[in-house]
Design an enzyme around this catalytic site. Structure first.
Site, short mmCIF file in Angstrom:
data_model
loop_
_atom_site.label_atom_id
_atom_site.label_comp_id
_atom_site.label_asym_id
_atom_site.label_seq_id
_atom_site.Cartn_x
_atom_site.Cartn_y
_atom_site.Cartn_z
N GLY A 13 -35.19 40.84 10.58
CA GLY A 13 -34.21 41.04 9.43
C GLY A 13 -33.03 41.67 9.63
O GLY A 13 -32.37 41.78 8.53
N SER A 14 -32.88 42.26 10.80
CA SER A 14 -31.51 42.77 10.86
C SER A 14 -30.10 42.36 10.73
O SER A 14 -29.20 42.74 10.21
CB SER A 14 -31.69 43.54 12.42
OG SER A 14 -31.38 42.61 13.39
N ASN A 15 -30.36 40.80 11.07
CA ASN A 15 -28.94 39.88 10.70
C ASN A 15 -29.02 40.17 9.17
O ASN A 15 -27.70 40.04 8.96
CB ASN A 15 -29.21 38.89 11.72
CG ASN A 15 -28.85 39.02 13.19
OD1 ASN A 15 -27.51 38.79 13.48
ND2 ASN A 15 -29.79 38.83 13.87
N MET A 86 -38.55 31.45 13.17
CA MET A 86 -39.63 30.88 14.34
C MET A 86 -40.19 29.53 13.74
O MET A 86 -41.34 29.54 13.68
CB MET A 86 -40.37 32.02 14.56
CG MET A 86 -39.65 33.26 15.22
SD MET A 86 -38.70 32.66 16.70
CE MET A 86 -37.78 34.29 16.97
N ARG A 87 -39.37 28.41 13.27
CA ARG A 87 -40.27 27.56 13.13
C ARG A 87 -39.34 26.32 13.30
O ARG A 87 -38.12 26.35 12.97
CB ARG A 87 -40.66 27.50 11.43
CG ARG A 87 -41.48 26.37 11.30
CD ARG A 87 -41.95 26.22 9.80
NE ARG A 87 -42.41 24.89 9.55
CZ ARG A 87 -43.69 24.54 10.02
NH1 ARG A 87 -44.67 25.24 10.40
NH2 ARG A 87 -44.08 23.36 9.90
N ASN A 103 -27.37 28.43 12.89
CA ASN A 103 -28.13 29.45 13.63
C ASN A 103 -27.50 30.10 14.57
O ASN A 103 -26.57 29.98 15.09
CB ASN A 103 -29.33 28.62 14.48
CG ASN A 103 -30.38 29.20 15.06
OD1 ASN A 103 -30.92 30.23 14.55
ND2 ASN A 103 -30.74 28.92 16.38
N HIS A 105 -28.22 32.27 18.11
CA HIS A 105 -29.18 32.39 19.39
C HIS A 105 -28.52 33.45 20.41
O HIS A 105 -27.45 33.56 20.69
CB HIS A 105 -29.13 31.12 19.94
CG HIS A 105 -30.34 30.90 21.28
ND1 HIS A 105 -31.65 30.73 20.87
CD2 HIS A 105 -29.92 31.09 22.45
CE1 HIS A 105 -32.16 30.85 21.85
NE2 HIS A 105 -31.35 30.87 23.01
C1 GRF Z 1 -31.85 37.46 16.86
O1 GRF Z 1 -31.83 38.08 18.15
C2 GRF Z 1 -31.64 36.13 16.83
O2 GRF Z 1 -30.38 35.67 17.56
C3 GRF Z 1 -32.79 35.30 17.14
O3 GRF Z 1 -33.83 36.07 16.46
C4 GRF Z 1 -33.26 37.49 16.29
C5 GRF Z 1 -33.43 37.85 14.94
O4 GRF Z 1 -33.38 38.92 14.70
N1 GRF Z 1 -32.79 33.89 16.61
P1 GRF Z 1 -33.45 39.76 13.11
O5 GRF Z 1 -34.86 39.43 12.58
O6 GRF Z 1 -32.35 39.35 12.46
O7 GRF Z 1 -33.51 41.07 13.48
#
Ligand code: GRF
Length: 187
Positions: A13-15, A86-87, A103, A105
């Protein structure tokens, strides 16, 4: 006017935290992992988080998880942000929310598409320029039209951990900036 944003995530969840910290209001998050770090992160900032636990699927049959996720997304959502979700979403889901799902990536797509280990695979491949891509979600995995990209050059002494750190920090900056631009949140 307020734009309604829903984040779908399965992991750390860092994003999510980076987007919130940049001043963007997230209305809700949804996870398919009862152990996801995003649950605590969301609690901390008072964002409701729905957990759709795949373990509850058994009595409901195929398609239940996605149906539950769809039910959790308010009809008036302006943007669905996948952040480590992840789905694989079905073509029905992608078409229902077409032009409203994005999304992120951790590679310069189309390189290293369709893998959860894009940075590691690129590193093992001897890649010199890493990167981050934000793209529209379509039924083909990591193949929707590209919205934004940033390249990250590998320095001579960079180890895999260094590259991962750089990629994460570019993700955090670029996702927030792109969402603000897309939703016209900048004045
Ligand atoms: C990120 O590297 C994103 O690019 C990938 O999954 C990771 C998610 O990181 N799709 P976080 O859960 O937001 O820390």
């Amino acid at each position: 006017m307020h734009k309604k944003i829903v984040v779908l995530a399965s992991g750390e969840g860092s994003n999510f935290t980076a987007i919130i910290s940049s001043g963007i209001k997230i209305d809700k998050c949804i996870t398919n992992n009862p152990k996801a770090g995003i649950i605590k992160r969301a609690q901390k900032v008072d964002v409701p988080c729905a957990v759709v636990d795949p373990a509850d699927q058994h009595s409901h049959g195929i398609g239940w998880i996605e149906r539950r996720i769809l039910e959790e997304i308010p009809e008036d959502t302006d943007l669905i942000v996948l952040a480590g979700f992840m789905r694989i979403l079905s073509p029905y889901f992608c078409e229902y929310w077409a032009d409203k799902i994005i999304n992120i990536h951790p590679s310069l797509l189309p390189a290293f598409a369709g893998t959860c280990h894009a940075i590691e695979e690129a590193y093992d491949h001897g890649v010199k320029v890493f990167g981050v891509t934000i793209h529209w979600v379509t039924p083909e995995i990591d193949a929707g039209p590209i919205i934004a990209q940033r390249a990250i050059h590998k320095f001579k002494d960079d180890k895999l951990e260094d590259i991962i750190k750089k990629v994460r920090s570019v993700e955090h900056y670029l996702y927030s900036k792109t969402i603000k631009e897309m939703l016209g949140l900048y004045i």
